[in-house]
Write a protein that holds these residues in place. Structure first.
Motif, short mmCIF file in Angstrom:
data_model
loop_
_atom_site.label_atom_id
_atom_site.label_comp_id
_atom_site.label_asym_id
_atom_site.label_seq_id
_atom_site.Cartn_x
_atom_site.Cartn_y
_atom_site.Cartn_z
N VAL A 132 -7.98 -14.67 1.07
CA VAL A 132 -8.65 -13.83 2.07
C VAL A 132 -7.74 -13.52 3.26
CG1 VAL A 132 -10.95 -14.64 1.48
CG2 VAL A 132 -9.63 -15.87 3.21
N ASN A 133 -6.65 -14.27 3.42
CA ASN A 133 -5.75 -14.04 4.55
C ASN A 133 -4.71 -12.96 4.27
OD1 ASN A 133 -6.92 -16.06 6.19
ND2 ASN A 133 -5.83 -17.63 5.02
N VAL A 134 -4.68 -12.46 3.04
CA VAL A 134 -3.69 -11.46 2.67
C VAL A 134 -4.35 -10.10 2.63
CG1 VAL A 134 -2.06 -10.70 0.91
CG2 VAL A 134 -2.39 -13.13 1.34
N LYS A 135 -3.84 -9.17 3.42
CA LYS A 135 -4.39 -7.83 3.51
C LYS A 135 -4.11 -7.04 2.23
CE LYS A 135 -3.79 -3.54 6.14
NZ LYS A 135 -3.28 -2.77 5.00
N VAL A 136 -5.11 -6.32 1.76
CA VAL A 136 -4.90 -5.39 0.67
C VAL A 136 -4.13 -4.19 1.22
CG1 VAL A 136 -6.04 -3.87 -0.99
CG2 VAL A 136 -7.00 -6.12 -0.50
N ASP A 137 -3.11 -3.76 0.51
CA ASP A 137 -2.23 -2.72 1.03
C ASP A 137 -2.73 -1.32 0.70
OD1 ASP A 137 -0.05 -4.12 2.33
OD2 ASP A 137 0.38 -4.95 0.36
N ASP A 138 -2.60 -0.42 1.66
CA ASP A 138 -2.96 0.98 1.48
C ASP A 138 -1.75 1.79 1.04
OD1 ASP A 138 -5.64 0.69 2.32
OD2 ASP A 138 -5.04 0.80 4.42
N TYR A 139 -1.97 2.69 0.07
CA TYR A 139 -0.92 3.59 -0.38
C TYR A 139 -1.18 4.98 0.21
CZ TYR A 139 0.07 0.13 -4.05
OH TYR A 139 0.38 -1.01 -4.73
N GLY A 140 -0.09 5.67 0.58
CA GLY A 140 -0.25 7.01 1.12
C GLY A 140 0.90 7.91 0.72
N PHE A 141 0.68 9.22 0.77
CA PHE A 141 1.75 10.19 0.69
C PHE A 141 2.36 10.29 2.09
CE2 PHE A 141 1.26 13.18 -3.17
CZ PHE A 141 0.98 12.11 -4.00
N GLY A 166 -3.84 -1.27 -3.01
CA GLY A 166 -3.14 -2.07 -3.99
C GLY A 166 -3.39 -3.56 -3.83
N LYS A 167 -3.42 -4.25 -4.95
CA LYS A 167 -3.58 -5.70 -4.98
C LYS A 167 -2.31 -6.30 -5.57
CE LYS A 167 -6.37 -9.36 -7.11
NZ LYS A 167 -7.47 -9.64 -8.06
N TYR A 202 4.72 -7.92 -7.38
CA TYR A 202 4.56 -6.47 -7.52
C TYR A 202 3.08 -6.14 -7.51
CZ TYR A 202 6.85 -2.06 -8.80
OH TYR A 202 7.38 -0.79 -8.80
N GLU A 203 2.77 -4.86 -7.56
CA GLU A 203 1.38 -4.44 -7.56
C GLU A 203 0.72 -4.77 -8.90
OE1 GLU A 203 -2.25 -2.42 -7.32
OE2 GLU A 203 -0.74 -1.99 -8.85
N GLU A 255 14.96 -3.02 -3.84
CA GLU A 255 15.43 -2.54 -2.53
C GLU A 255 14.52 -1.41 -2.02
OE1 GLU A 255 19.41 -1.28 -3.15
OE2 GLU A 255 20.23 -3.31 -3.28
N GLY A 256 14.17 -1.49 -0.75
CA GLY A 256 13.34 -0.46 -0.14
C GLY A 256 11.86 -0.76 -0.20
N MET A 257 11.44 -1.70 -1.03
CA MET A 257 10.04 -2.08 -1.11
C MET A 257 9.74 -3.20 -0.13
SD MET A 257 9.14 -1.71 -5.16
CE MET A 257 9.37 -0.14 -5.99
N VAL A 258 8.45 -3.42 0.14
CA VAL A 258 8.07 -4.36 1.20
C VAL A 258 7.36 -5.60 0.66
CG1 VAL A 258 7.95 -2.57 2.95
CG2 VAL A 258 5.91 -3.09 1.60
N TYR A 259 7.55 -5.89 -0.62
CA TYR A 259 6.88 -7.05 -1.19
C TYR A 259 7.41 -8.36 -0.61
CZ TYR A 259 5.02 -3.67 -4.45
OH TYR A 259 4.38 -2.58 -5.00
N ASP A 260 8.63 -8.34 -0.07
CA ASP A 260 9.13 -9.56 0.57
C ASP A 260 8.30 -9.88 1.82
OD1 ASP A 260 10.08 -7.28 1.81
OD2 ASP A 260 12.13 -8.01 2.06
N GLU A 261 7.91 -8.85 2.56
CA GLU A 261 7.08 -9.07 3.74
C GLU A 261 5.73 -9.67 3.35
OE1 GLU A 261 6.72 -5.46 5.93
OE2 GLU A 261 8.88 -5.06 5.94
N TRP A 262 5.19 -9.18 2.27
CA TRP A 262 3.90 -9.69 1.79
C TRP A 262 4.02 -11.16 1.36
CZ3 TRP A 262 2.96 -10.86 -3.51
CH2 TRP A 262 1.64 -11.21 -3.79
#
Length: 245
Positions: free
Chosen positions: A89-98, A237-238, A65-66, A25-32
């Motif tokens: 190649v169609n899947v964006k690598v995700d950026d992590y931030g504070f 993240g990959k 997951y990552e 819950e709260g994570m965005v892996y479903d969107e990915w």
């Protein structure tokens, strides 16, 4: 293309078209996942351990997951699981931030300046080698002096995101994100107070003012950016799949 580790067997995305995925819950892996598999199904759980239990029991078929974090998770599992890496190649690598509140652009600047500095002076590469070793265990937190002259900075984290943030020994929180937070505090002449929070509650805790910033391998998304102010990315993240053999 999907390459299954531990064997040379190739698997296609079609193998997962109607699979059921476990999502924290709260994570965005479903969107990915939906970017790859529009017909995928999801079950949502409060913690990573709940997701792993559901995978073990056959309630779900995949835990997305990552990749770096899955390697540490799978290394400590006794059950027969394997990691499937995604190469598309169609899947964006995700950026992590504070993240900080919108009324703290000064803190965002301090975070951004810290990230820029450690990338320029070579400390960032040492952190990568320390927390993401190609072989062996993660390293040990280096000594970073925190004077506390300007008060205390409160960090909200979810200490189950090894090697980004996790607990060792006598309830000591450590990891890549914790070292980064300490370096931010060192720049600001502040002390660091760490609060362990469920991932799904991190943004709410920041918005409410319970903490000053959050860091726990948080993926920067447009939706989240409507609620909080993100730093510049500090890691890419990959994603990968964990499945039961």
């Amino acid at each position: 293309m999907i390459i299954e580790e531990k064997t040379s067997k190739m698997r296609s995305l079609s193998d997962f078209e109607n699979a059921t995925f476990a999502i924290v819950e709260g994570m965005v892996y479903d969107e990915w996942v939906l970017k790859l598999l529009p017909e995928a199904h999801f079950h949502y759980f409060r913690t990573i351990n709940d997701c792993l239990a559901a995978l073990k029991n056959g309630d779900v078929e995949v835990f997305p997951y990552e990749d770096v974090m899955l390697r540490y998770i799978s290394a400590n599992l006794h059950e027969s699981f394997t990691i499937i890496n995604i190469d598309n190649v169609n899947v964006k690598v995700d950026d992590y931030g504070f993240a900080v509140n919108f009324n703290r652009p000064d803190l965002k600047k301090a975070i951004d300046d810290t990230i820029a500095e450690i990338k320029a002076n070579g400390i960032y590469e040492k952190m990568i080698k320390r927390w993401f070793p190609k072989v062996g265990a993660t390293g040990i937190m280096p000594k970073i002096e925190l004077t506390g002259k300007n008060g205390t900075l409160k960090l909200g984290t979810s200490a189950v995101e090894r090697p980004f943030t996790f607990i060792v020994g006598d309830k000591v929180t450590t990891g890549f994100d914790i070292e980064l937070a300490k370096r931010i505090c060192s720049r600001l002449d502040m002390d660091l107070e760490i609060t362990d929070i469920l991932f799904s509650e991190l943004i709410a805790s920041l918005v409410s003012g319970e903490v000053d910033m959050i860091g726990a391998a948080v993926i920067i998304t447009e939706e989240r950016a409507k609620k909080v102010l993100f730093s510049e990315p500090y890691f890419q993240g990959k994603m990968a799949f964990l499945v039961k053999l």
